[in-house]
Enzyme design. Structure first.
Site, PDB file in Angstrom:
ATOM      1  N   HIS A  93     -17.793 -35.261   2.049  1.00 42.38           N
ATOM      2  CA  HIS A  93     -18.642 -34.480   0.863  1.00 42.38           C
ATOM      3  C   HIS A  93     -18.461 -35.233  -0.341  1.00 42.38           C
ATOM      4  O   HIS A  93     -18.733 -34.371  -1.454  1.00 42.38           O
ATOM      5  CB  HIS A  93     -18.685 -33.019   0.819  1.00 42.38           C
ATOM      6  N   ASP A 114     -22.980 -42.029   6.880  1.00 47.09           N
ATOM      7  CA  ASP A 114     -22.892 -42.254   8.394  1.00 47.09           C
ATOM      8  C   ASP A 114     -23.676 -43.464   8.888  1.00 47.09           C
ATOM      9  O   ASP A 114     -23.285 -44.214   9.586  1.00 47.09           O
ATOM     10  CB  ASP A 114     -23.641 -41.053   8.904  1.00 47.09           C
TER      11      ASP A 114
HETATM   12  C1  GLA Z   1     -22.583 -35.378   6.981  1.00 47.89           C
HETATM   13  C2  GLA Z   1     -23.478 -36.187   6.046  1.00 47.89           C
HETATM   14  C3  GLA Z   1     -22.717 -37.238   5.475  1.00 47.89           C
HETATM   15  C4  GLA Z   1     -21.688 -36.897   4.539  1.00 47.89           C
HETATM   16  C5  GLA Z   1     -20.888 -36.073   5.232  1.00 47.89           C
HETATM   17  C6  GLA Z   1     -19.779 -35.315   4.772  1.00 47.89           C
HETATM   18  O1  GLA Z   1     -22.039 -36.361   7.882  1.00 47.89           O
HETATM   19  O2  GLA Z   1     -24.649 -37.177   6.843  1.00 47.89           O
HETATM   20  O3  GLA Z   1     -23.634 -38.176   4.491  1.00 47.89           O
HETATM   21  O4  GLA Z   1     -22.032 -36.159   3.584  1.00 47.89           O
HETATM   22  O5  GLA Z   1     -21.493 -35.068   6.221  1.00 47.89           O
HETATM   23  O6  GLA Z   1     -18.892 -36.011   4.241  1.00 47.89           O
END
Ligand code: GLA
Length: 416
Positions: free
Chosen positions: A34, A195
């Site tokens: 996050h 991601d």
């Molecule tokens: C999800 C979101 C990412 C990131 C994570 C927490 O995977 O897609 O962009 O914010 O949560 O780190």
């Protein structure tokens, strides 16, 4: 998996000419959670698990989609000119959203000059080829809803394949951004960049130490010696996650705005994002965030960003003990400060902490279910698995699933 995708393609769309094969991986994040929408650092690696796709271009303005993992491989057909405003929440939304996002990107290029044009193709030609549509059949060995970014993998797969099919040259960074936009705009999930970036840019045997404010990254070799990265899938996904994620993001932005105003009031150069603050600066300024919950959550972002930096240093000097401690501390912070854990993930992590030979364990990804990531000595792997799965079954009556994470290369074309 590739063969499964190939078969599904043949069954759904016939023996099309020019079928090409692509793969995009899921990811595990080792540290910095996050933080990506707070301008901070993250440390994901791409996995060897992912989505395999067979693709072929069309010229009749339609898109055919089939997935071996959903609705028994049923094929769907859409007209590119009549895509619904609301793509819905199913897997097809991610593929269609990726097509739309790539089209938007080409249309938005200034003066019609994209990297595609530099590559000898006019953007108009690329756009018109893209409007012809495509067929896509996919098969995945990446569990969905396990917090390993199956939606990002699908977006990156689609964008990578479309670029390949239509001769559109995008850098890996731009493939990640185009894929993230598909998720933000078309799937309506306000995710950060981690991601999609990991799925597009993964490097075998390395973690990507990424600064999300500049998108500069350093590939850190994952030389874990006698240890390995084990994922434990809790096999739960609390629906709360989808409503809480945007809330957390908004709250962090509000906290950043409060701190910025406070710094301006004090005549200091204002910080643009939470993660551009050090812990010391944050502690000095945080009293301007009146809501104690919001203050705790902002504190998590600042501290996890620091943990990520310290983790990168620990990894580079081969100090797995320090690295593991930072990982476990991140779980505590996600549990107590950021409040994105759940009883199932807490039990998995807390049981792991008590197994000899475990360096560290924590939630990976957004939280509210999905996987934990643990750094485990190979000689303790069996003990780890039996202790964790036993405790989990006793407490929740669920069999968790283990995966050994093999940090792998990002999205690519496969040649068979
Ligand atoms: C999800 C979101 C990412 C990131 C994570 C927490 O995977 O897609 O962009 O914010 O949560 O780190």
């Amino acid at each position: 998996m590739l063969e499964k995708a190939r078969q599904l393609f043949m069954n759904s769309f016939g023996c099309a000419e020019g079928v090409r094969y692509f793969f995009a991986p899921g990811r595990v994040n080792l540290l910095g959670e996050h933080t990506d929408y707070n301008g901070g650092r993250v440390m994901p690696c791409a996995l060897d698990l992912g989505i395999y796709g067979a693709f072929a271009p069309r010229t009749d303005g339609t898109i055919g989609l089939a997935s071996a993992d959903f609705e028994s491989g049923k094929a769907f057909r859409f007209r590119t000119a009549e895509l619904p405003e609301d793509l819905g929440g199913t897997w097809t939304a991610y593929a269609l959203g990726s097509w739309l996002s790539l089209r938007d990107r080409l249309q938005d290029e200034p003066e019609g000059q994209t990297e595609a044009a530099r590559n000898g193709r006019r953007v108009e030609a690329a756009l018109s080829a893209l409007s012809g549509g495509f067929d896509m059949a996919i098969a995945s060995d990446l569990p969905t809803g396990a917090g390993l970014s199956s939606s990002a993998a699908l977006e990156v797969l689609t964008v990578t394949a479309l670029c390949g099919l239509f001769g559109i040259e995008l850098s890996k960074k731009d493939i990640a951004l185009t894929s993230q936009r598909a998720e933000n705009v078309y799937a309506k999930v306000p995710c950060g960049i981690m991601d999609q970036f990991a799925s597009a840019n993964g490097i075998r045997d390395h973690a990507l130490y990424l600064d999300t404010s500049s998108l500069e990254f350093e590939a850190i070799p994952l030389e874990l010696g006698d240890a390995e990265i084990v994922l434990t899938d809790s096999r739960v996904k609390h629906s709360l996650g989808s409503s809480e994620y945007p809330k957390r993001r908004r709250e962090c932005e509000e906290s950043a705005a409060l701190i910025k105003r406070e710094m301006e009031r004090l005549g200091e150069k204002p910080a643009e994002t939470l993660c551009s603050l050090s812990s010391t600066e944050f502690d000095r300024l945080s009293c301007c965030i009146k809501d104690p919950g919001a203050r705790r959550r902002a504190r998590h972002a600042v501290r996890d960003n620091e943990r990520c930096r310290l983790g990168a240093e620990a990894l580079k000097r081969g100090d797995l003990k320090a690295f593991g401690e930072l990982i476990s501390a991140s779980h505590v912070s996600l549990r107590d400060d950021f409040e994105v854990s759940c009883p199932e993930l807490d039990l998995l992590a807390e049981t792991a902490w008590n197994v000899p030979g475990v360096y560290g364990s924590r939630i990976t990804g957004g939280g509210f279910g999905g996987c934990t990531v643990s750094i485990v000595k190979k000689s303790s792997e069996e003990l780890f698995k039996s202790k964790v799965s036993g405790a989990y079954r006793d407490a929740f009556g669920i069999d968790c699933v283990f995966y050994t994470a093999l940090p792998s290369d990002g999205a690519r074309e496969l040649f068979i």
